[in-house]
Structures are given as structure tokens and as C-alpha cells.
Design an enzyme around this catalytic site. Structure first.
Site, PDB file in Angstrom:
ATOM      1  N   PRO A  98       7.126   1.735  -5.523  1.00  0.00           N
ATOM      2  CA  PRO A  98       6.102   0.703  -5.737  1.00  0.00           C
ATOM      3  C   PRO A  98       4.690   1.285  -5.677  1.00  0.00           C
ATOM      4  CG  PRO A  98       7.114   0.464  -3.561  1.00  0.00           C
ATOM      5  CD  PRO A  98       7.868   1.537  -4.276  1.00  0.00           C
ATOM      6  N   GLU A 140      13.867   2.025   3.580  1.00  0.00           N
ATOM      7  CA  GLU A 140      12.393   1.963   3.649  1.00  0.00           C
ATOM      8  C   GLU A 140      11.751   2.997   2.731  1.00  0.00           C
ATOM      9  OE1 GLU A 140      10.470  -0.333   5.183  1.00  0.00           O
ATOM     10  OE2 GLU A 140      12.437  -1.252   5.474  1.00  0.00           O
ATOM     11  N   ARG A 152      14.465   2.551 -26.144  1.00  0.00           N
ATOM     12  CA  ARG A 152      14.009   1.833 -27.352  1.00  0.00           C
ATOM     13  C   ARG A 152      13.024   2.665 -28.175  1.00  0.00           C
ATOM     14  NH1 ARG A 152      14.442  -3.439 -27.524  1.00  0.00           N
ATOM     15  NH2 ARG A 152      12.500  -3.714 -28.649  1.00  0.00           N
ATOM     16  N   ASP A 202       6.666  -5.034 -31.781  1.00  0.00           N
ATOM     17  CA  ASP A 202       6.865  -5.621 -30.455  1.00  0.00           C
ATOM     18  C   ASP A 202       5.539  -5.740 -29.701  1.00  0.00           C
ATOM     19  OD1 ASP A 202       9.574  -6.002 -30.559  1.00  0.00           O
ATOM     20  OD2 ASP A 202      10.077  -4.080 -29.643  1.00  0.00           O
TER      21      ASP A 202
HETATM   22  N1  SAH Z   1       8.585   1.175   2.165  1.00  0.00           N
HETATM   23  C1  SAH Z   1       8.276   1.428   0.785  1.00  0.00           C
HETATM   24  C2  SAH Z   1       9.150   0.602  -0.131  1.00  0.00           C
HETATM   25  C3  SAH Z   1      10.583   1.034  -0.138  1.00  0.00           C
HETATM   26  S1  SAH Z   1      11.565   0.056  -1.173  1.00  0.00           S
HETATM   27  C4  SAH Z   1       6.801   1.096   0.529  1.00  0.00           C
HETATM   28  O1  SAH Z   1       6.293   0.196   1.195  1.00  0.00           O
HETATM   29  O2  SAH Z   1       6.174   1.695  -0.365  1.00  0.00           O
HETATM   30  C5  SAH Z   1      12.941   1.130  -1.453  1.00  0.00           C
HETATM   31  C6  SAH Z   1      12.982   1.837  -2.792  1.00  0.00           C
HETATM   32  O3  SAH Z   1      12.994   0.888  -3.835  1.00  0.00           O
HETATM   33  C7  SAH Z   1      11.801   2.728  -3.109  1.00  0.00           C
HETATM   34  O4  SAH Z   1      11.989   4.011  -2.534  1.00  0.00           O
HETATM   35  C8  SAH Z   1      11.833   2.770  -4.613  1.00  0.00           C
HETATM   36  O5  SAH Z   1      12.755   3.725  -5.081  1.00  0.00           O
HETATM   37  C9  SAH Z   1      12.352   1.403  -4.973  1.00  0.00           C
HETATM   38  N2  SAH Z   1      11.292   0.447  -5.376  1.00  0.00           N
HETATM   39  C10 SAH Z   1      10.876  -0.628  -4.677  1.00  0.00           C
HETATM   40  N3  SAH Z   1       9.914  -1.311  -5.327  1.00  0.00           N
HETATM   41  C11 SAH Z   1       9.731  -0.667  -6.493  1.00  0.00           C
HETATM   42  C12 SAH Z   1       8.864  -0.884  -7.610  1.00  0.00           C
HETATM   43  N4  SAH Z   1       8.006  -1.898  -7.643  1.00  0.00           N
HETATM   44  N5  SAH Z   1       8.925  -0.019  -8.642  1.00  0.00           N
HETATM   45  C13 SAH Z   1       9.789   1.038  -8.610  1.00  0.00           C
HETATM   46  N6  SAH Z   1      10.630   1.287  -7.578  1.00  0.00           N
HETATM   47  C14 SAH Z   1      10.606   0.457  -6.530  1.00  0.00           C
END
Ligand code: SAH
Length: 248
Positions: free
Chosen positions: A88, A115, A153, A168
Site C-alpha cells: 500500500p 502485517e 491486456r 479504453d
Molecule cells: N502493515 C502494512 C500493510 C500490510 S498488508 C502497512 O501498513 O503498510 C499485507 C500485504 O498486503 C502487504 O505486504 C502487501 O503485499 C499487500 N497489500 C495491502 N494493501 C495493498 C495495496 N493497497 N496495494 C498493494 N498491495 C497491498
């Protein structure tokens, strides 16, 4: 394009990768997808892939050891591939980013869980961090699916010529124009005359105008700073005038 996906849950990918356009890309050998279960690189008896974070706090983290071994083995087989972390915290996946990723020969996509992942994996191996939006998923698998889908795609030859990605949304910076199929009238709502006219120039212009109208209404941020042609400016003026008249 070869996608290597490093995950603790390879079973999650069975459905989405075995249908429709991704399946076709695989059948045509334009893409290849290999799933790697990170747990297979855990060396202890219980095949432990997670541990508590230093400094305390809630939840568990993916350990560096098994994931590093997994990345190293996959990368030795695919020295041309780019190592991508789903996170994220990464740069946002947009059409532009997808087009950039589609230029690479291969992507090694790491799916986090719990996490997240020991930071040293990022420091030692990761070349690109990708987020699919400002929200937190339970794991990187759905993000990896989104990356594979949108990049596939854009790999030349995957979409047939009659379904090219060119019109698109986002491709030319605008949202796609509204589309209709038969019947010409449905529950009292008619297909716009221009689309039934058979006049290619009229249809092209209608589509451009409606693309601009939709983008202006739903995603005005996309129009900001976008280079607009003389025709676009004239069409936008028409749209504004229509809205003034109808009091929108
Ligand atoms: N504690 C972390 C979130 C971990 S979520 C933080 O606060 O940044 C667990 C996993 O989900 C991450 O390691 C990632 O691989 C995936 N993930 C979660 N949200 C995501 C998003 N918006 N985009 C891409 N991968 C995501």
C-alpha cells in the site's frame, strides 16, 4: 512476458488465471505465469514463514530468510525480470504505470501477508513498489492479480484487433465514451442518434465529445494539464453551453 508470483497462498490464483483474456494470453504463449510458494523455501521443521516484529506491536511479519531464498532462486532463472513488491506504500498502479511494466520482459511479484514483510527484503531486492490504491488489503495476492490482468491486456497480441485497448478509459488520458448494444430502445431509453447514423465522422466526433463530457463530470482531475486539441476545446465549449442551457 513472464510473471513469477511469490506467495504464501498459491491456491488463490487458480480461478482468475484460468479464464478469459489471461487464459488466452497463456494459450497463445504471449504470457507465462509461474506460482512459487514461499513456504517451500522455509528451512525449519514447521516451515515457518512469519515471526513477531522487533519492537513489539500487533501481528506478525513475513521473515526475510525464506522470501530471500525464494527471490534469489527465481531471479537466477530470470535475470531479465524486475522484482516488484505489492505494497500500500508503493506508487499507484495507473494505466501509465501498467504500460511501463508491460515493457519489461518479466515481473517477479512479491505478495505480502500479515502485517507485511521484513524491510530488508525491500532494501536488498525490490526494484519497484506498486500499490493498487489507498486502502489496505489482507495480502498482496489480489494486487498481484490486478497487476497481471492489466499488464497482460497491454502485451501486444493478447487482445484481438477488434478489442484493442486503444479506446479504453485512461489510454488517451480520458474516460471512455458511453457504449450501447442492441436493442435501439430499452425501457424507453434510446441509443443516441449519432451512433445509429452509420456516419463515421459523426460517430467519432460524438464519442470524443462524450468522452470529454464524462471525464469532465466524473474525473475532472484527468483533464487538468492534459494537452487538448483545437477540436477538444471546441467540444468542451459546446458541452459547457449545453449545460448552461439545461441549467446543470
Ligand atoms: N502493515 C502494512 C500493510 C500490510 S498488508 C502497512 O501498513 O503498510 C499485507 C500485504 O498486503 C502487504 O505486504 C502487501 O503485499 C499487500 N497489500 C495491502 N494493501 C495493498 C495495496 N493497497 N496495494 C498493494 N498491495 C497491498
Amino acid at each position: 512476458m513472464i510473471f513469477d508470483i511469490l506467495t504464501l497462498f498459491p491456491g488463490m490464483f487458480a480461478g482468475p488465471f484460468d479464464e478469459s483474456i489471461i487464459k488466452r494470453g497463456k494459450d497463445k504463449q504471449l504470457i507465462d505465469i509461474a506460482l512459487h510458494n514461499i513456504r517451500d523455501w522455509a528451512t525449519d521443521h514447521h516451515q515457518t514463514a512469519d515471526d513477531a516484529p522487533y519492537g513489539g506491536g500487533a501481528g506478525m511479519l513475513m521473515k526475510a530468510g525464506p522470501l530471500a531464498a525464494c527471490i534469489e532462486e527465481v531471479r537466477s532463472r530470470r535475470p531479465f525480470s524486475t522484482v516488484v513488491m505489492t505494497s500500500p506504500q508503493g506508487r499507484r498502479l495507473t494505466h501509465k504505470v501498467a504500460a511501463e511494466l508491460a515493457e519489461r520482459d518479466g515481473l517477479i511479484i512479491i505478495c505480502g501477508r500479515y502485517e507485511g514483510i521484513d524491510e530488508r527484503i525491500r532494501q536488498l531486492f525490490v526494484e519497484d513498489d506498486i500499490s493498487i490504491g489507498d486502502y489496505v488489503l489482507s495480502g498482496g495476492e489480489i494486487a498481484a492479480m490486478a497487476i497481471v490482468d492489466t499488464v497482460t491486456r497491454l502485451v501486444p497480441g493478447v487482445l484481438g484487433s477488434d478489442e484493442s485497448a486503444g479506446s479504453d478509459s485512461f489510454c488517451d488520458g480520458l474516460l471512455e465514451y458511453p457504449q450501447y448494444t442492441r436493442p435501439p430502445e430499452f425501457r424507453g431509453v434510446k441509443v443516441p442518434d449519432a451512433l445509429l447514423s452509420g456516419n463515421h465522422e459523426l460517430i467519432r466526433k460524438w464519442r470524443r465529445r462524450e468522452s470529454l463530457r464524462k471525464t469532465r463530470r466524473l474525473r475532472p482531475d484527468l483533464l487538468e494539464g492534459m494537452p487538448l486539441s483545437r477540436e477538444d476545446l471546441a467540444l468542451l465549449a459546446e458541452i459547457r453551453q449545453e449545460e448552461d442551457i439545461s441549467g446543470i
